[in-house]
Design an enzyme around this catalytic site. Structure first.
Site, PDB file in Angstrom:
ATOM      1  N   TRP A  91       2.282   2.970  -2.458  1.00 33.81           N
ATOM      2  CA  TRP A  91       1.870   3.889  -3.524  1.00 33.81           C
ATOM      3  C   TRP A  91       0.491   4.487  -3.209  1.00 33.81           C
ATOM      4  O   TRP A  91       0.264   5.665  -3.404  1.00 33.81           O
ATOM      5  CB  TRP A  91       1.834   3.178  -4.883  1.00 33.81           C
ATOM      6  CG  TRP A  91       3.175   3.020  -5.533  1.00 33.81           C
ATOM      7  CD1 TRP A  91       4.387   2.948  -4.908  1.00 33.81           C
ATOM      8  CD2 TRP A  91       3.437   2.928  -6.943  1.00 33.81           C
ATOM      9  NE1 TRP A  91       5.383   2.803  -5.849  1.00 33.81           N
ATOM     10  CE2 TRP A  91       4.836   2.778  -7.091  1.00 33.81           C
ATOM     11  CE3 TRP A  91       2.640   2.919  -8.082  1.00 33.81           C
ATOM     12  CZ2 TRP A  91       5.451   2.652  -8.348  1.00 33.81           C
ATOM     13  CZ3 TRP A  91       3.245   2.791  -9.342  1.00 33.81           C
ATOM     14  CH2 TRP A  91       4.631   2.663  -9.471  1.00 33.81           C
ATOM     15  N   ASP A 117      -5.304  -5.577  -5.762  1.00 34.57           N
ATOM     16  CA  ASP A 117      -4.196  -6.543  -5.631  1.00 34.57           C
ATOM     17  C   ASP A 117      -4.772  -7.956  -5.531  1.00 34.57           C
ATOM     18  O   ASP A 117      -5.885  -8.151  -5.050  1.00 34.57           O
ATOM     19  CB  ASP A 117      -3.323  -6.240  -4.408  1.00 34.57           C
ATOM     20  CG  ASP A 117      -1.909  -6.790  -4.556  1.00 34.57           C
ATOM     21  OD1 ASP A 117      -0.975  -5.998  -4.814  1.00 34.57           O
ATOM     22  OD2 ASP A 117      -1.734  -8.028  -4.454  1.00 34.57           O
ATOM     23  N   ASP A 175      -7.252 -10.276  -9.587  1.00 30.55           N
ATOM     24  CA  ASP A 175      -6.099 -10.543 -10.455  1.00 30.55           C
ATOM     25  C   ASP A 175      -6.248  -9.630 -11.675  1.00 30.55           C
ATOM     26  O   ASP A 175      -7.253  -9.712 -12.398  1.00 30.55           O
ATOM     27  CB  ASP A 175      -6.166 -12.030 -10.850  1.00 30.55           C
ATOM     28  CG  ASP A 175      -5.033 -12.447 -11.767  1.00 30.55           C
ATOM     29  OD1 ASP A 175      -4.390 -11.569 -12.385  1.00 30.55           O
ATOM     30  OD2 ASP A 175      -4.811 -13.666 -11.887  1.00 30.55           O
ATOM     31  N   GLY A 191       0.775  -1.246   0.000  1.00 31.26           N
ATOM     32  CA  GLY A 191       0.000   0.000   0.000  1.00 31.26           C
ATOM     33  C   GLY A 191       0.806   1.297   0.000  1.00 31.26           C
ATOM     34  O   GLY A 191       0.221   2.368   0.152  1.00 31.26           O
ATOM     35  N   LYS A 224       5.334  -0.684 -14.192  1.00 33.40           N
ATOM     36  CA  LYS A 224       6.658  -1.292 -14.025  1.00 33.40           C
ATOM     37  C   LYS A 224       6.830  -2.462 -14.989  1.00 33.40           C
ATOM     38  O   LYS A 224       5.902  -3.250 -15.192  1.00 33.40           O
ATOM     39  CB  LYS A 224       6.785  -1.801 -12.587  1.00 33.40           C
ATOM     40  CG  LYS A 224       8.097  -2.511 -12.318  1.00 33.40           C
ATOM     41  CD  LYS A 224       8.361  -2.648 -10.853  1.00 33.40           C
ATOM     42  CE  LYS A 224       7.517  -3.722 -10.212  1.00 33.40           C
ATOM     43  NZ  LYS A 224       7.672  -3.722  -8.758  1.00 33.40           N
TER      44      LYS A 224
HETATM   45  C1  LIG Z   1       6.120  -4.683  -5.446  1.00 33.02           C
HETATM   46  S1  LIG Z   1       4.530  -5.042  -4.844  1.00 33.02           S
HETATM   47  C2  LIG Z   1       3.711  -3.477  -4.980  1.00 33.02           C
HETATM   48  C3  LIG Z   1       4.166  -2.509  -3.951  1.00 33.02           C
HETATM   49  C4  LIG Z   1       3.270  -1.290  -3.848  1.00 33.02           C
HETATM   50  N1  LIG Z   1       3.410  -0.417  -5.012  1.00 33.02           N
HETATM   51  C5  LIG Z   1       3.596  -0.493  -2.623  1.00 33.02           C
HETATM   52  O1  LIG Z   1       4.102   0.641  -2.741  1.00 33.02           O
HETATM   53  O2  LIG Z   1       3.325  -0.989  -1.515  1.00 33.02           O
HETATM   54  C6  LIG Z   1       3.825  -5.948  -6.176  1.00 33.02           C
HETATM   55  C7  LIG Z   1       2.398  -6.384  -5.952  1.00 33.02           C
HETATM   56  O3  LIG Z   1       1.889  -6.905  -7.179  1.00 33.02           O
HETATM   57  C8  LIG Z   1       0.875  -7.826  -6.834  1.00 33.02           C
HETATM   58  N2  LIG Z   1       0.481  -8.666  -7.983  1.00 33.02           N
HETATM   59  C9  LIG Z   1       1.241  -9.561  -8.639  1.00 33.02           C
HETATM   60  N3  LIG Z   1       0.542 -10.152  -9.617  1.00 33.02           N
HETATM   61  C10 LIG Z   1      -0.708  -9.603  -9.591  1.00 33.02           C
HETATM   62  C11 LIG Z   1      -1.895  -9.797 -10.358  1.00 33.02           C
HETATM   63  N4  LIG Z   1      -1.935 -10.699 -11.375  1.00 33.02           N
HETATM   64  N5  LIG Z   1      -2.987  -9.079 -10.062  1.00 33.02           N
HETATM   65  C12 LIG Z   1      -2.950  -8.188  -9.037  1.00 33.02           C
HETATM   66  N6  LIG Z   1      -1.858  -7.958  -8.269  1.00 33.02           N
HETATM   67  C13 LIG Z   1      -0.744  -8.649  -8.546  1.00 33.02           C
HETATM   68  C14 LIG Z   1       1.501  -8.606  -5.697  1.00 33.02           C
HETATM   69  O4  LIG Z   1       0.532  -9.293  -4.932  1.00 33.02           O
HETATM   70  C15 LIG Z   1       2.218  -7.499  -4.919  1.00 33.02           C
HETATM   71  O5  LIG Z   1       1.427  -7.062  -3.846  1.00 33.02           O
END
Ligand SMILES: C[S@@+](CC[C@H](N)C(=O)[O-])C[C@H]1O[C@@H](n2cnc3c(N)ncnc32)[C@H](O)[C@@H]1O
Length: 203
Positions: A57, A72, A88, A55, A151
């Site tokens: 961002w 997420d 997803d 969370g 990203k």
């Molecule tokens: C690096 S973290 C994000 C960090 C976030 N921006 C923050 O500042 O806290 C990446 C996130 O992408 C999510 N994620 C990965 N694949 C996903 C998908 N198919 N659908 C939704 N979320 C996904 C993961 O569960 C994870 O919480």
């Protein structure tokens, strides 16, 4: 050796800064830096944060005075002013849930990462899939003139991804914020001034 130490210190710097400022992730600083440079999010904007957990961002966007819808695949602890949807981003039903909350967003931001396998090529391709899924959602919900940040892990498909995204934006570039770890494969596509293209919404 001294270089290694400096790198570690910098990583620790953002880790500790996040703790100090109450951000849930050091990633918060990446968005703060990108927003300072590219002016992506303004007060009262409606912002869609994809791959949002834990969370960091979403916290930054809420602090900027914007309305946030966060998505997420994993759970996320609540944040004041943030609507959280569990889903997803590669699935159609998630797009439907997002549209049910708001039909149009001023900005779509995505920091989603795949589960890292350690194989550079595999991780790159998995991250490209997520970036394309985010872009697909953006094409459906971004208002004309809106901004997009996503990203991607660098690799062989990166230029192809750029070529797919670029016709839709007035301003477009890849950017690596200072808060990204120097050895990290991650890079962010920044697209500003979204335009809808004819026949582009087939999927
Ligand atoms: C690096 S973290 C994000 C960090 C976030 N921006 C923050 O500042 O806290 C990446 C996130 O992408 C999510 N994620 C990965 N694949 C996903 C998908 N198919 N659908 C939704 N979320 C996904 C993961 O569960 C994870 O919480």
């Amino acid at each position: 050796m001294a270089g290694q130490r400096r790198k570690k210190d910098r990583q620790d710097y953002y880790y500790w800064e996040a703790k100090k400022k109450g951000y849930r992730s050091r990633a918060a600083f990446k968005l703060l830096q990108m927003n300072k440079t590219f002016k992506l999010i303004k007060k009262k904007n409606r912002v869609l944060d994809l791959g949002a957990s834990p969370g960091g961002w979403s916290q930054v966007v809420a602090e900027l005075g914007a309305e946030v819808v966060a998505v997420d695949i994993n759970p996320m602890q609540s944040i004041d002013g943030v609507i959280f949807l569990r889903g997803d981003i590669t699935q159609d039903e998630t797009l439907e849930k997002i549209k049910a909350v708001l039909s149009e967003y001023d900005a779509v931001i995505c920091d989603a990462s795949p589960k890292i396998t350690g194989n550079w090529t595999v991780d790159h391709l998995l991250s490209v899939d997520l970036a394309r899924a985010a872009f697909r959602i953006a094409r459906h919900v971004l208002k004309p003139g809106g901004n997009f940040v996503v990203k991607v892990f660098q690799g062989e498909e990166i230029q192809k991804v750029f070529n797919e995204f670029k016709p839709y934006f007035h301003f477009k570039k890849f950017h690596s914020p200072q808060a990204s770890r120097k050895r990290s494969a991650e890079i962010y596509f920044i697209g500003k001034g979204f335009r809808r293209l004819k026949n582009a919404l087939a999927r």
